[in-house]
Structures are given as structure tokens and as C-alpha cells.
Design a protein around this motif. Structure first.
Motif, PDB file in Angstrom:
ATOM      1  N   PRO A 178       3.478  50.574  48.889  1.00  0.00           N
ATOM      2  CA  PRO A 178       4.881  50.495  49.198  1.00  0.00           C
ATOM      3  C   PRO A 178       5.520  51.400  50.286  1.00  0.00           C
ATOM      4  O   PRO A 178       4.848  52.447  50.276  1.00  0.00           O
ATOM      5  N   ALA A 179       6.556  50.966  50.707  1.00  0.00           N
ATOM      6  CA  ALA A 179       7.077  51.828  51.853  1.00  0.00           C
ATOM      7  C   ALA A 179       7.863  52.655  51.438  1.00  0.00           C
ATOM      8  O   ALA A 179       9.015  53.113  51.564  1.00  0.00           O
ATOM      9  N   THR A 180       7.461  53.705  50.480  1.00  0.00           N
ATOM     10  CA  THR A 180       8.108  54.893  49.852  1.00  0.00           C
ATOM     11  C   THR A 180       7.567  56.180  50.252  1.00  0.00           C
ATOM     12  O   THR A 180       6.559  56.320  51.031  1.00  0.00           O
ATOM     13  N   VAL A 181       8.073  57.312  50.085  1.00  0.00           N
ATOM     14  CA  VAL A 181       7.712  58.503  50.534  1.00  0.00           C
ATOM     15  C   VAL A 181       6.608  58.768  49.025  1.00  0.00           C
ATOM     16  O   VAL A 181       7.019  59.277  47.981  1.00  0.00           O
ATOM     17  N   ASN A 182       5.410  58.743  49.177  1.00  0.00           N
ATOM     18  CA  ASN A 182       4.585  58.990  48.179  1.00  0.00           C
ATOM     19  C   ASN A 182       3.108  59.577  48.723  1.00  0.00           C
ATOM     20  O   ASN A 182       2.748  59.526  49.785  1.00  0.00           O
ATOM     21  N   CYS A 183       2.341  60.077  47.861  1.00  0.00           N
ATOM     22  CA  CYS A 183       1.131  60.979  48.373  1.00  0.00           C
ATOM     23  C   CYS A 183       0.244  60.069  48.936  1.00  0.00           C
ATOM     24  O   CYS A 183      -0.811  60.636  49.767  1.00  0.00           O
ATOM     25  N   GLY A 184       0.196  58.592  49.008  1.00  0.00           N
ATOM     26  CA  GLY A 184      -0.714  57.800  49.599  1.00  0.00           C
ATOM     27  C   GLY A 184      -0.375  57.342  50.935  1.00  0.00           C
ATOM     28  O   GLY A 184      -0.973  56.721  51.681  1.00  0.00           O
ATOM     29  N   GLY A 222       9.133  66.284  38.255  1.00  0.00           N
ATOM     30  CA  GLY A 222       9.054  65.065  37.423  1.00  0.00           C
ATOM     31  C   GLY A 222       9.355  63.770  38.663  1.00  0.00           C
ATOM     32  O   GLY A 222       8.820  62.527  38.407  1.00  0.00           O
ATOM     33  N   ALA A 223      10.395  64.036  39.564  1.00  0.00           N
ATOM     34  CA  ALA A 223      10.982  63.117  40.488  1.00  0.00           C
ATOM     35  C   ALA A 223      10.336  63.207  41.803  1.00  0.00           C
ATOM     36  O   ALA A 223      10.509  62.523  42.748  1.00  0.00           O
ATOM     37  N   LEU A 224       9.221  64.047  41.986  1.00  0.00           N
ATOM     38  CA  LEU A 224       8.452  64.322  43.243  1.00  0.00           C
ATOM     39  C   LEU A 224       7.019  63.690  43.004  1.00  0.00           C
ATOM     40  O   LEU A 224       6.540  63.532  43.993  1.00  0.00           O
ATOM     41  N   ARG A 225       6.400  63.953  41.765  1.00  0.00           N
ATOM     42  CA  ARG A 225       5.098  63.895  41.657  1.00  0.00           C
ATOM     43  C   ARG A 225       4.642  62.464  41.855  1.00  0.00           C
ATOM     44  O   ARG A 225       5.416  61.466  41.286  1.00  0.00           O
ATOM     45  N   ILE A 226       3.666  62.090  42.753  1.00  0.00           N
ATOM     46  CA  ILE A 226       3.158  60.705  42.937  1.00  0.00           C
ATOM     47  C   ILE A 226       4.158  60.233  43.915  1.00  0.00           C
ATOM     48  O   ILE A 226       3.597  59.748  45.111  1.00  0.00           O
ATOM     49  N   VAL A 227       5.381  59.934  43.501  1.00  0.00           N
ATOM     50  CA  VAL A 227       6.419  59.207  44.463  1.00  0.00           C
ATOM     51  C   VAL A 227       7.512  60.271  44.397  1.00  0.00           C
ATOM     52  O   VAL A 227       8.198  60.647  43.439  1.00  0.00           O
ATOM     53  N   ALA A 228       8.171  60.211  45.603  1.00  0.00           N
ATOM     54  CA  ALA A 228       9.397  61.255  45.914  1.00  0.00           C
ATOM     55  C   ALA A 228      10.874  60.519  45.875  1.00  0.00           C
ATOM     56  O   ALA A 228      10.905  59.415  46.425  1.00  0.00           O
ATOM     57  N   GLY A 229      11.456  60.689  44.600  1.00  0.00           N
ATOM     58  CA  GLY A 229      12.659  60.076  44.326  1.00  0.00           C
ATOM     59  C   GLY A 229      13.705  60.763  45.720  1.00  0.00           C
ATOM     60  O   GLY A 229      13.569  61.777  45.944  1.00  0.00           O
ATOM     61  N   ARG A 230      14.697  59.720  46.070  1.00  0.00           N
ATOM     62  CA  ARG A 230      15.560  60.206  47.109  1.00  0.00           C
ATOM     63  C   ARG A 230      16.281  61.470  46.819  1.00  0.00           C
ATOM     64  O   ARG A 230      16.430  62.202  47.661  1.00  0.00           O
ATOM     65  N   ARG A 231      16.891  61.426  45.445  1.00  0.00           N
ATOM     66  CA  ARG A 231      17.612  62.572  45.133  1.00  0.00           C
ATOM     67  C   ARG A 231      16.803  63.765  45.350  1.00  0.00           C
ATOM     68  O   ARG A 231      17.255  64.909  45.741  1.00  0.00           O
ATOM     69  N   ALA A 232      15.583  63.803  44.531  1.00  0.00           N
ATOM     70  CA  ALA A 232      14.788  64.967  44.667  1.00  0.00           C
ATOM     71  C   ALA A 232      14.396  65.427  45.991  1.00  0.00           C
ATOM     72  O   ALA A 232      14.263  66.735  46.186  1.00  0.00           O
ATOM     73  N   LYS A 233      14.117  64.532  46.880  1.00  0.00           N
ATOM     74  CA  LYS A 233      13.613  64.717  48.196  1.00  0.00           C
ATOM     75  C   LYS A 233      14.586  65.486  48.829  1.00  0.00           C
ATOM     76  O   LYS A 233      14.402  66.698  49.600  1.00  0.00           O
TER      77      LYS A 233
END
Length: 307
Positions: free
Chosen positions: A105-111, A37-48
Motif C-alpha cells: 500500500p502507498a503508505t509511510v511504512n517500513c517496507g 504505537g502509531a509509528l511502528r510498521i506503518v506511520a499514522g499521519r498524526r504521529a508522523k
């Protein structure tokens, strides 16, 4: 090779070619459903960070090249987590219907995971093969990292795509030439595949490569995914893996692009998926069986070339 299933969404661990190997002890299952849930599409920092920790606790480190299967392309940014464990200069060879190169956005996401990979100290270049998607229609509007393309840090080879409308100046490279306000791509559907692979390998700047495969690069006859799909023939993909392994050293690989029901625990990720995904559908058992068949072909190919 060392075969592992990162079990995020249940889509691959139960497939016969992988379940059989897990049961026999020749593949490892890494439980990660609680992180999905915290990784799908966008990775949350804690889940990563938690996923990185679970990967690091595996036994048998160093005994053969790791190969990971982890489900839906919604998790393709897991590749950047895997690459963060690499400790030598590496070129990433990326098969995908989407370039995954957005800067915002400059996040860890699938795009955007390609940009996160390029920020790693040992990643020298990313070569993306196979896009047919609308990401290339007006790439600047979609925050594409065309600067990295112009600098040669990203090489993009669509399978088939019309010229991209742009305003900036990006010059030319092996994969494109600019003519006025358009980037004219070198469409791989129009070239000899064996000749292209020879040119590709000659241009890889490192002895080591990492392969990342999103099965949405394949046509619907060869994959059932959560995303719009391309046209790369499966035979071309398998031939590329064999040729790359024969002339470079594959230090790892990962495979995504299986279908799983999108489930979200927060409205942010659900909204992103709503606007980015094609319309939701429920595949038939026959469609899902395609993924198991293709995954079995990929495993057999990896076993041949990484032995």
C-alpha cells in the motif's frame, strides 16, 4: 556531528555508548515512546506530523551533520521524515537486507519508505546496498518499484542473491542485466569492495549524500534485529562510510536495526508484523550487547569522518 537518539522503543537510549553521551550532554535524547504505537510498521499521519514537530524544535540546528539512532528496523520509515527536512539535492545511500521499495500500500511504512523518499523534491536517487532477502525472489509479486530501478532512480546492489524472476522489461544498469525473464544482479560478495565503492561514488549524481543504515544488513554475529538478516561484513560497512565521507559530503545519517519487543496498540499493525516478521524470539543479554558494540563502532566512525 550532532548525535541524537529518537527514543521510540527504549532499545538504544539505555545502551552504554549512547547513554554515556546523553548524560554528558554530547548527544540529545528526543522522547517519542508515546508515538511508537502509531509509528511502528506503518506511520499514522498524526504521529508522523508530531515527530516532525519534535525534531524541528531541537537546539543547535546547522552545527554539524545530524546523526540519528532510533531503534528497531520496524521504524525505518522515520528516514523519510528526516529526509523531508533536507533542503538541497541529495542522494540516499541505503544499507539494508531489504529494498524497502514496495508500491502497495502507498503508505509511510517500513517496507515502502524508499518510494516516499523518492517523492521528495530534493531526493535525486536511492542506492540500496546489501540485500539478501526473499524480497528479490519474485519482486513484481511483491509490488516492487522496478520502474524506478529501470529509470535509474533506484540502484540496487545485493550482497548475494539469485536472479529475480520477472515478466516486464527493465533493460540493464550497473547493478543488473536482464536476460529473458530474469534480472541478474551484480552480487557484491563476488566483486572487489574498494573497486565497487569507487564506481558507486562516481555514479552518485549529487555532492550531498544521506546515509541510512539498517543493521539487519549485517550477519547475526554483528547485529541482533527484529528481521531476517544479511551477510554484509561490518568491516565493509565501516569502510564504505569512510570512503563516502572522504569523496562526498554527508549531510546526515540515521541508524536502525536494534531489537525491541514488538508492541502494538491495534490489530492492523499486529497483523502486518505477524505476516512480515520472522518468528518472534527473545534475545539473550549477550546478543543485545552485540548491538551496543556495533553502535559504538558506528559512532566512532561518524565522529572521525564528520569532524
Amino acid at each position: 556531528m550532532r548525535l541524537s537518539v529518537i527514543d521510540l522503543d527504549g532499545s538504544v537510549a539505555a545502551q552504554e555508548p549512547l547513554r554515556r553521551r546523553i548524560d554528558a550532554g554530547s548527544a540529545e535524547r528526543i522522547e517519542a515512546a508515546d508515538l511508537a504505537g502509531a509509528l511502528r510498521i506503518v506511520a499514522g499521519r498524526r504521529a508522523k506530523a508530531e515527530l516532525f514537530e519534535r525534531l524541528g524544535r531541537r537546539d543547535g540546528e546547522g552545527e554539524g551533520a545530524p546523526v540519528f539512532f532510533y531503534g528497531s528496523g520496524d521504524f525505518h520509515h522515520v528516514t523519510s521524515v528526516l529526509l523531508s527536512r533536507v533542503e538541497e539535492p541529495v542522494t540516499v545511500v541505503h544499507f539494508d537486507n531489504h529494498p524497502d521499495w514496495v508500491r502497495f500500500p502507498a503508505t509511510v511504512n517500513c517496507g515502502s519508505w524508499v518510494n516516499r523518499a523518492l517523492e521528495l523534491p530534493d531526493v535525486r536517487k536511492v542506492v540500496t546496498i546489501g540485500p539478501c532477502s526473499d524480497d528479490l525472489v519474485r519482486p513484481e509479486w511483491q509490488f516492487a518499484n522496478l520502474k524506478a530501478v529501470a529509470e535509474g532512480r533506484i540502484a540496487l546492489y545485493p550482497w548475494r542473491h539469485a536472479p529475480s524472476r520477472v515478466w516486464g522489461r527493465y533493460g540493464k544498469a550497473d547493478s543488473f542485466r536482464q536476460q529473458g525473464g530474469h534480472l541478474h544482479w551484480r552480487n557484491l560478495a563476488e566483486v572487489d569492495w574498494s573497486d565497487f565503492l569507487g564506481e558507486l561514488i562516481a555514479a552518485i549524481p549529487t555532492p550531498a549524500i544521506w546515509l541510512t543504515i539498517d543493521k539487519d544488513v549485517l550477519a547475526p554475529a554483528d547485529a541482533c534485529t527484529n528481521w531476517d538478516q544479511g551477510e554484509l561484513p561490518l568491516s565493509h560497512l565501516l569502510a564504505a562510510v569512510e570512503r563516502l565521507a572522504g569523496e562526498r559530503r554527508i549531510i546526515g545519517a540515521d541508524v536502525c536495526g536494534d531489537w525491541s519487543e514488538p508492541r502494538f496498540t491495534d490489530p492492523f499493525r499486529a497483523t502486518l508484523a505477524y505476516f512480515d516478521h520472522p518468528p518472534c524470539f527473545t534475545p539473550t543479554p549477550e546478543q543485545l550487547a552485540i548491538n551496543a558494540r556495533v553502535n559504538a563502532s558506528l559512532i566512532d566512525c561518524f565522529q572521525r569522518v564528520l569532524s
